[in-house]
Scaffold this active site. Structure first.
Site, PDB file in Angstrom:
ATOM      1  N   ALA A 273       0.821  -1.207   0.000  1.00  0.00           N
ATOM      2  CA  ALA A 273       0.000   0.000   0.000  1.00  0.00           C
ATOM      3  C   ALA A 273       0.855   1.258   0.000  1.00  0.00           C
ATOM      4  O   ALA A 273       0.412   2.318  -0.402  1.00  0.00           O
ATOM      5  CB  ALA A 273      -0.924  -0.006   1.211  1.00  0.00           C
ATOM      6  N   ILE A 275       4.045   1.712  -1.421  1.00  0.00           N
ATOM      7  CA  ILE A 275       4.954   2.045  -2.536  1.00  0.00           C
ATOM      8  C   ILE A 275       4.172   2.701  -3.666  1.00  0.00           C
ATOM      9  O   ILE A 275       3.269   2.104  -4.238  1.00  0.00           O
ATOM     10  CB  ILE A 275       5.662   0.784  -3.053  1.00  0.00           C
ATOM     11  CG1 ILE A 275       6.500   0.197  -1.910  1.00  0.00           C
ATOM     12  CG2 ILE A 275       6.543   1.120  -4.243  1.00  0.00           C
ATOM     13  CD1 ILE A 275       7.242  -1.053  -2.289  1.00  0.00           C
ATOM     14  N   GLU A 277       4.174   2.910  -6.809  1.00  0.00           N
ATOM     15  CA  GLU A 277       4.791   2.466  -8.058  1.00  0.00           C
ATOM     16  C   GLU A 277       4.135   3.101  -9.277  1.00  0.00           C
ATOM     17  O   GLU A 277       4.599   2.958 -10.385  1.00  0.00           O
ATOM     18  CB  GLU A 277       4.852   0.944  -8.197  1.00  0.00           C
ATOM     19  CG  GLU A 277       3.715   0.077  -7.733  1.00  0.00           C
ATOM     20  CD  GLU A 277       2.371   0.455  -8.270  1.00  0.00           C
ATOM     21  OE1 GLU A 277       1.883   1.478  -7.798  1.00  0.00           O
ATOM     22  OE2 GLU A 277       1.778  -0.246  -9.105  1.00  0.00           O
ATOM     23  N   ASP A 319      13.591  34.557 -33.797  1.00  0.00           N
ATOM     24  CA  ASP A 319      13.994  35.250 -35.017  1.00  0.00           C
ATOM     25  C   ASP A 319      12.823  36.067 -35.509  1.00  0.00           C
ATOM     26  O   ASP A 319      11.689  35.612 -35.452  1.00  0.00           O
ATOM     27  CB  ASP A 319      14.335  34.233 -36.112  1.00  0.00           C
ATOM     28  CG  ASP A 319      15.604  33.489 -35.810  1.00  0.00           C
ATOM     29  OD1 ASP A 319      16.549  34.142 -35.344  1.00  0.00           O
ATOM     30  OD2 ASP A 319      15.651  32.271 -36.035  1.00  0.00           O
ATOM     31  N   ASP A 575      17.217  28.644 -37.622  1.00  0.00           N
ATOM     32  CA  ASP A 575      16.960  27.858 -38.823  1.00  0.00           C
ATOM     33  C   ASP A 575      18.225  27.525 -39.592  1.00  0.00           C
ATOM     34  O   ASP A 575      18.287  26.547 -40.300  1.00  0.00           O
ATOM     35  CB  ASP A 575      15.947  28.569 -39.732  1.00  0.00           C
ATOM     36  CG  ASP A 575      16.301  30.025 -39.962  1.00  0.00           C
ATOM     37  OD1 ASP A 575      17.423  30.423 -39.590  1.00  0.00           O
ATOM     38  OD2 ASP A 575      15.476  30.762 -40.513  1.00  0.00           O
ATOM     39  N   ASP A 579      23.167  28.186 -36.580  1.00  0.00           N
ATOM     40  CA  ASP A 579      22.347  28.322 -35.376  1.00  0.00           C
ATOM     41  C   ASP A 579      22.447  27.100 -34.480  1.00  0.00           C
ATOM     42  O   ASP A 579      22.073  27.148 -33.312  1.00  0.00           O
ATOM     43  CB  ASP A 579      20.869  28.527 -35.753  1.00  0.00           C
ATOM     44  CG  ASP A 579      20.637  29.911 -36.327  1.00  0.00           C
ATOM     45  OD1 ASP A 579      21.410  30.816 -35.985  1.00  0.00           O
ATOM     46  OD2 ASP A 579      19.684  30.069 -37.108  1.00  0.00           O
ATOM     47  N   ASP A 676      -4.306   2.876 -11.005  1.00  0.00           N
ATOM     48  CA  ASP A 676      -3.380   3.175 -12.083  1.00  0.00           C
ATOM     49  C   ASP A 676      -4.048   3.770 -13.304  1.00  0.00           C
ATOM     50  O   ASP A 676      -3.767   4.901 -13.686  1.00  0.00           O
ATOM     51  CB  ASP A 676      -2.715   1.851 -12.476  1.00  0.00           C
ATOM     52  CG  ASP A 676      -1.240   1.961 -12.416  1.00  0.00           C
ATOM     53  OD1 ASP A 676      -0.738   2.356 -11.358  1.00  0.00           O
ATOM     54  OD2 ASP A 676      -0.615   1.670 -13.442  1.00  0.00           O
TER      55      ASP A 676
END
Ligand code: ADP
Ligand code: MG
Length: 841
Positions: A273, A275, A277, A319, A575, A579, A676
């Site tokens: 209960a 952990i 995970e 730019d 671009d 760069d 989960d």
């Protein structure tokens, strides 16, 4: 630019297909797939699963194979969920990788087409231009000004000027000048290359370079949560011992073996209960789904950690040309210094590349066309010499032989062109006044000049040695994108500074900045000034200045550094080939999908498919949303684990018999099966909070689990615990005979509270009903909610219930459970209400 090749049309699709079947894909090493069993094994090795399996084994030893078997079924269930989730994220990440994989222009079926570089086959005609990383070996059929950096292959730093293959120069070196090699970089010019070798057959492939791709590293958040899970596991270990010992002393009347096993089992339940995970799963799912959603909005994330960094961006360096503006130039003004407007325009055309790809040059050629000067007419004669454009010179020129006469046609930034023009003071002043007028309107000003050398020997070697006559100026308009002004306002509210970087002159930049509402548009740092500044001075200067003009790509790196040293998280667009270093250095390097070079894309964290500033702002907003949702999910996981952990922790201290516990390992697993997917699906889908762009960027040093978040989670958890455990305890009323009913009561409350909890925690401010409303049409959310209710019905009211040690609830009990579950969670809505009140006053 002559040579007519027999196969102008390139391969047909059918031929290409056949050749690919024969030679395979153009890859250095075929992609390896992780084996399915290995993946499952990986999951089973997680501490959580080891515990689960340990619990199942204990059941078998206890002589309760039925319980053990049920346990294993649940374990299989959780593993399948995990495997499916991993398979989905893998698929997502692969799809993303394919999207950002390099592309190349080829001639197929007589048309120019973009294909994935991996699909090149021998015989293909590929078109390469500046910024392309050459994807295969081949011979140069045609080329114009083609210069290639072959240092990755030969170590030679100097660029190699390529020649077409039919040229008579004998091929004496191993590295041929009429060939292009995979892995090298086009720094200038254009060419058509016929592919010879692909994949491992290329020179690059033979050396075996670049075969070992860097493994995907854990993101900072993943590392953080990894630590968190470990800490929890250690605490769980300690509590495991405590509970086990306590249980041992609680049941002195059991036989030794039973006593031992029951003690261990109680401990295991608690450890399970405790952990969290789910954390690692949440992160991978949220980050990869986030990246996927971004991809659908034209923003390709190349590295997963960027998704989390995005939300912390505090400076956006962009730019001007193409990102802030539309990159749709038009010649709007002309100013004649000497001669006629027609001569000015014709010379401007002569100064352009014969196959122009720069939008500015395209605009110039369109202007010529409009004045009755066709491309054919301009470029009908012999090109004698080229002065190539460089970022440092900011000008270029061509020398043409026209009607027996030599013409130098030069164009470029007025500062530079004026330097090589012969002018009287009056002429110079007039020109400079005009430059100011045009620039102040936000126009890009280009000066046009020419000369007529006597003969070829009188042509200067470099453009800076020329002495020219100034013909005049042209002003080009490149209007800002319609949405930019609103976006900049959003950034200001969101505490994000927008910094404009441009090669244009300061006045033009300033005029545009003012138009789009960048604050402090009169403060400008020019490339020259920047060069004179020390790093410390620049660091001070960037605190107030947001506009950089006449900048060359090499300056960008220093700008990024200066901001970072002030503690900012910097996103930078780029671009060009040069760069790339700045893009690598920035926290988020953003390359352009349309006009960007392959090299810049490779160096970037993010590729902007539509080159649009709006998309950058949207991406930052999404980055914040994803981070928000991760925090919500982490808080939720904490909360829902508390009633489970507390119940297993408290029971031995209350002297509850092991067989009558609220949660046996079986039930913990049952809850895990539910928790989960609920959080990773429902919370992942939550839309952004309304105020998401009204708050300052998050502090990059801030931990995911702050004290506040932990406090809130623990408090919420305690309420759910009180409701579920209280109901269980009262129903049990000290008699183990009542255990199945009591357990059913307690567990139903946890499961129902879970439903409410997800809704309540969907938003920090909005009431649960609002969040639910926003996803009212979301099928997945309905599936999760109805799934929980269906599961509850099955475990309570079907024969399954006896196997799981439940007793069906009466109608009164069921309603009590629903009421308690709701109350244990919905009180938080009152907190939100109070917060809203406080905020208003
Ligand atoms: P930006 O970063 O805004 O795209 P560039 O680096 O492309 O700016 O250009 C910087 C300056 O160089 C321009 O303002 C212009 O004066 C000059 N320039 C750019 N391209 C050309 C060209 N093809 N011919 C002549 N001059 C150019
Ligand atoms: Mg440019």
């Amino acid at each position: 630019m002559t040579a007519t090749q027999p196969n102008q049309a390139g391969l047909t699709s059918a031929e290409a297909k056949r050749l690919q079947d024969k030679y395979g894909k153009n890859e250095l090493s075929p992609q390896k797939k992780e084996r399915f069993l290995k993946k499952v094994f990986h999951i089973i090795c997680e501490p959580m699963f080891l515990l689960l399996i340990a619990a199942a084994i204990i059941y078998f030893i206890l002589g309760e194979p039925r319980d053990g078997a049920i346990m294993l079924i649940f374990v299989a269930g959780i593993i399948s969920i995990d495997v499916i989730q991993e398979w989905k994220t893998d698929k997502t990440l692969h799809a993303l990788k394919d999207l950002s994989a390099p592309h190349i222009t080829v001639m197929r079926d007589g048309k120019e087409q973009q294909i994935a570089s991996a699909d090149l086959v021998p015989g293909d005609l590929m078109m390469i231009c500046e910024g392309v990383k050459i994807p295969a070996d081949g011979v140069v059929l045609r080329c114009a000004d083609l210069c290639v950096d072959e240092s990755s292959l030969t170590g030679e730093a100097e660029g190699v000027w390529k020649i077409p293959t039919e040229s008579t120069e004998p091929a004496k070196d191993y590295w041929r000048r009429d060939c292009c090699y995979a892995g090298t970089l086009v720094t200038q010019g254009t060419a058509t290359v016929q592919v010879g070798q692909i994949g491992a057959q290329t020179e690059y492939g033979k050396i075996g370079l670049g075969v070992a791709a860097a493994p995907q590293e854990d993101t900072p958040l993943q590392k953080q949560t990894g630590k968190l899970v470990k800490t929890c596991a250690i605490i769980a270990g300690a509590l495991f011992a405590l509970v086990a010992v306590f249980t041992w002393f609680n049941i002195p009347d059991h036989p030794f073996a039973d006593r031992l096993i029951e003690s261990i089992l109680s401990g295991v339940t608690l450890a399970m209960a405790m952990i969290p995970e789910e954390f690692p799963v949440i992160l991978t799912v949220f980050l990869s789904m986030g990246a996927w959603r971004l991809a659908k909005k034209n923003s390709l994330v190349r590295k997963l950690p960027s998704v989390e960094t995005l939300g912390a961006v505090s400076v956006l360096c962009v730019d001007k040309t193409g990102t802030i503006t539309m990159n749709q130039m038009t010649v709007q003004e002309t100013w004649v210094a000497t001669g006629t407007e027609q001569a000015l325009i014709e010379t401007m055309g002569l100064g352009c590349e014969t196959d122009a790809y720069d939008p500015m040059e395209k605009a110039m050629l369109r202007c010529c066309q409009a004045h009755g000067i066709s491309k054919e007419r301009l470029f009908a004669n012999a090109l004698v010499r080229e002065y190539a454009f460089t970022n440092e010179l900011k000008m270029m020129g061509h020398v043409w032989r026209r009607d027996g006469e030599l013409v130098i046609a030069a164009k470029g930034s007025p500062e530079r062109i004026l330097m090589i023009c012969e002018l009287t003071d009056a002429q110079r002043n007039a020109a400079e006044a005009e430059i100011r007028t045009l620039s102040a309107q936000g126009l890009r000003v280009i000066a046009i000049a020419s000369a007529h050398p006597e003969n070829e020997s009188a042509i200067p070697a470099s453009i800076t040695d020329c002495r020219l006559t100034l013909l005049g100026l042209v002003g080009l308009a490149d209007p800002p994108r319609a949405s930019v002004k609103a976006d900049i306002a959003v950034c200001s509210r969101a505490g994000i500074r927008v910094v404009m970087i441009t090669g244009d002159n300061g006045m033009t930049a300033s005029a545009i900045a003012k138009k789009i509402g960048i604050p402090g548009s009169e403060n400008i740092i020019t490339g020259e000034a920047l060069e004179r500044m020390s790093d410390a001075e620049l660091r001070e200067a960037v605190k107030t200045v947001s506009i950089f003009s006449r900048v060359i790509p090499e300056h960008k790196m220093r700008i990024v550094k200066a901001f970072q040293e002030n503690g900012a998280i910097v996103a930078m667009t780029g671009d060009g080939v040069n760069d790339a270093p700045a893009l690598k250095y920035a926290d988020i390097g953003i390359a352009m999908g349309k006009r960007g070079s392959e090299v810049s894309r490779e160096a970037a964290d993010l590729i902007l498919m539509d080159d649009n500033f709006t998309t950058i702002v949207e991406t930052v907003r999404d980055g914040r949303r994803i981070y928000d949702n991760i925090r919500k999910a982490v808080g939720y996981v904490f909360t829902i684990h508390i009633p489970i952990a507390f119940a297993s922790l408290l029971a031995p201290f209350l002297g509850i018999a092991p067989a009558a516990l609220l949660l046996l390992p079986l039930h913990v697993v049952l809850l895990e099966v539910l928790i989960d997917p609920t959080c990773s699906i429902v919370l992942e889908r939550q839309p952004a909070e309304e105020d998401i762009m009204d708050r300052a960027p998050r502090d990059p040093k801030e931990q995911l689990l702050t004290g506040r978040l932990l406090g809130k989670s623990v408090l919420q958890g305690i309420f759910v615990f009180a409701a579920s455990f209280g109901a269980y305890f009262l129903t049990l009323s000290g008699d183990p005979v009542n255990a199945p009913a009591a357990r059913a009561m307690g567990l139903s409350i946890i499961m129902l509270a879970n439903l409410f909890l997800v809704q309540v925690n969907s938003s920090n401010h909005d009431f649960a009903y609002r969040s639910a409303q926003r996803l009212i049409k979301d099928r997945v959310m309905w599936a999760v909610n109805l799934g929980t209710i269906a599961l509850l019905a099955v475990i309570l009211y079907t024969p399954v219930s006896a196997y799981l040690k439940f007793a069906p609830l009466t109608v009164t009990q069921l309603f009590t459970a629903v009421g308690l579950a709701a109350a244990s969670v919905l009180w938080y809505e009152l907190v939100k209400l109070a917060k809203k009140r406080k905020f208003k006053s």
